[in-house]
Design a protein around this motif. Sequence first.
Motif, mmCIF file in Angstrom:
data_model
loop_
_atom_site.group_PDB
_atom_site.id
_atom_site.type_symbol
_atom_site.label_atom_id
_atom_site.label_comp_id
_atom_site.label_asym_id
_atom_site.label_seq_id
_atom_site.Cartn_x
_atom_site.Cartn_y
_atom_site.Cartn_z
ATOM 1 N N SER A 162 23.539 -3.257 44.722
ATOM 2 C CA SER A 162 24.088 -3.795 43.456
ATOM 3 C C SER A 162 25.563 -4.152 43.639
ATOM 4 O O SER A 162 26.041 -5.160 43.095
ATOM 5 N N LEU A 163 26.273 -3.350 44.433
ATOM 6 C CA LEU A 163 27.688 -3.653 44.716
ATOM 7 C C LEU A 163 27.808 -4.938 45.538
ATOM 8 O O LEU A 163 28.694 -5.765 45.300
ATOM 9 N N GLU A 164 26.886 -5.117 46.463
ATOM 10 C CA GLU A 164 26.881 -6.350 47.264
ATOM 11 C C GLU A 164 26.561 -7.571 46.400
ATOM 12 O O GLU A 164 27.175 -8.625 46.543
ATOM 13 N N ALA A 165 25.598 -7.423 45.504
ATOM 14 C CA ALA A 165 25.189 -8.533 44.629
ATOM 15 C C ALA A 165 26.348 -8.964 43.734
ATOM 16 O O ALA A 165 26.492 -10.149 43.409
ATOM 17 N N LYS A 166 27.166 -8.011 43.352
ATOM 18 C CA LYS A 166 28.341 -8.289 42.505
ATOM 19 C C LYS A 166 29.273 -9.312 43.163
ATOM 20 O O LYS A 166 29.928 -10.102 42.483
ATOM 21 N N GLU A 167 29.301 -9.309 44.476
ATOM 22 C CA GLU A 167 30.180 -10.232 45.217
ATOM 23 C C GLU A 167 29.821 -11.700 44.949
ATOM 24 O O GLU A 167 30.647 -12.583 45.100
ATOM 25 N N PHE A 168 28.573 -11.949 44.574
ATOM 26 C CA PHE A 168 28.132 -13.330 44.306
ATOM 27 C C PHE A 168 28.337 -13.744 42.849
ATOM 28 O O PHE A 168 28.003 -14.864 42.464
ATOM 29 N N SER A 169 28.844 -12.828 42.047
ATOM 30 C CA SER A 169 29.020 -13.120 40.615
ATOM 31 C C SER A 169 29.769 -14.438 40.393
ATOM 32 O O SER A 169 30.785 -14.716 41.034
ATOM 33 N N TYR A 170 29.228 -15.242 39.478
ATOM 34 C CA TYR A 170 29.892 -16.480 39.075
ATOM 35 C C TYR A 170 30.382 -16.254 37.645
ATOM 36 O O TYR A 170 29.600 -16.308 36.686
ATOM 37 N N CYS A 171 31.663 -15.908 37.512
ATOM 38 C CA CYS A 171 32.175 -15.504 36.201
ATOM 39 C C CYS A 171 33.570 -16.079 35.952
ATOM 40 O O CYS A 171 34.516 -15.332 35.671
ATOM 41 N N PRO A 172 33.723 -17.429 36.046
ATOM 42 C CA PRO A 172 35.055 -18.013 35.867
ATOM 43 C C PRO A 172 35.593 -17.859 34.449
ATOM 44 O O PRO A 172 36.798 -18.017 34.235
ATOM 45 N N TYR A 173 34.747 -17.551 33.475
ATOM 46 C CA TYR A 173 35.200 -17.465 32.079
ATOM 47 C C TYR A 173 35.598 -16.041 31.694
ATOM 48 O O TYR A 173 36.614 -15.838 31.039
ATOM 49 N N SER A 174 34.817 -15.090 32.119
ATOM 50 C CA SER A 174 35.142 -13.697 31.764
ATOM 51 C C SER A 174 35.903 -12.966 32.868
ATOM 52 O O SER A 174 36.556 -11.953 32.605
ATOM 53 N N ASN A 175 35.809 -13.460 34.091
ATOM 54 C CA ASN A 175 36.342 -12.708 35.241
ATOM 55 C C ASN A 175 35.808 -11.284 35.271
ATOM 56 O O ASN A 175 36.511 -10.353 35.671
ATOM 57 N N PHE A 176 34.604 -11.123 34.837
ATOM 58 C CA PHE A 176 33.985 -9.792 34.800
ATOM 59 C C PHE A 176 32.745 -9.843 35.692
ATOM 60 O O PHE A 176 31.706 -10.382 35.310
ATOM 61 N N ARG A 177 32.896 -9.284 36.885
ATOM 62 C CA ARG A 177 31.802 -9.369 37.859
ATOM 63 C C ARG A 177 30.777 -8.246 37.641
ATOM 64 O O ARG A 177 31.160 -7.077 37.477
ATOM 65 N N VAL A 178 29.513 -8.638 37.677
ATOM 66 C CA VAL A 178 28.445 -7.638 37.565
ATOM 67 C C VAL A 178 27.378 -7.944 38.617
ATOM 68 O O VAL A 178 27.074 -9.116 38.887
ATOM 69 N N GLY A 179 26.850 -6.885 39.207
ATOM 70 C CA GLY A 179 25.734 -7.010 40.155
ATOM 71 C C GLY A 179 24.634 -6.044 39.764
ATOM 72 O O GLY A 179 24.895 -5.006 39.140
ATOM 73 N N ALA A 180 23.411 -6.395 40.120
ATOM 74 C CA ALA A 180 22.280 -5.502 39.833
ATOM 75 C C ALA A 180 21.325 -5.508 41.013
ATOM 76 O O ALA A 180 21.208 -6.511 41.728
ATOM 77 N N ALA A 181 20.675 -4.386 41.230
ATOM 78 C CA ALA A 181 19.625 -4.293 42.252
ATOM 79 C C ALA A 181 18.446 -3.559 41.628
ATOM 80 O O ALA A 181 18.582 -2.430 41.141
ATOM 81 N N LEU A 182 17.310 -4.235 41.637
ATOM 82 C CA LEU A 182 16.110 -3.764 40.943
ATOM 83 C C LEU A 182 15.062 -3.344 41.972
ATOM 84 O O LEU A 182 14.709 -4.131 42.858
#
Length: 166
Positions: A34-54
């Motif tokens: 999930s931490l790795e997935a966060k690196e791909f976050s596309y969040c130019p508006y919030s600048n709030f990165r989130v990642g998830a692993a299911l």
Amino acid sequence: MGDLQIEMLHGKDQESQLLHHPDRVTVEGLIHQSLEAKEFSYCPYSNFRVGAALLAHDDRVFTGCNVENACNNLGVCAERNAIAKAVSEGRRSFKAIAIASDLHDQFISPCGGCRQFMREFGANWDVYLTKPDGSYIEMKVSELLPVSFGPEDLSMKKVVKIPNEY
Ligand SMILES: O=c1ccn([C@H]2C[C@H](O)[C@@H](CO)O2)c(=O)[nH]1
Ligand SMILES: [Zn+2]
């Protein structure tokens, strides 16, 4: 417990297995993803990165990140992204989801929409709310969304029968 069951548990975190929880190594691995997935976050508006692993029932892992949009309300959360990926590849049964953000002092908490999205696929599976240092709290979907409405409710007894065509 029978010998067979003990043997089946051999080499695993026995308590976790008995409680039907993923073992500690699996949980830590899922959080790492999930931490790795966060690196791909596309969040130019919030600048709030989130990642998830299911973690699906067959132990396949589906990752997701939040993907925002210039048309604000079209953005998608990391959790929903991961769930949609899994469902679109044939998985509908899940053991756990780990969620990661950059919040230093807080465990990331999924939004209401994502809680409902998780609940669609059962209320009795695990959600790991994490911090960037890998620490986490574990909650069931049912704890995050108590007294929930789910797919089963649609077919419960009604007071009136609504015809398909008006
Ligand atoms: O659990 C959460 C909380 C927020 N977000 C996203 C939505 C939006 O892109 C950004 C700010 O809300 O973070 C997620 O993906 N998951
Ligand atoms: Zn959400």
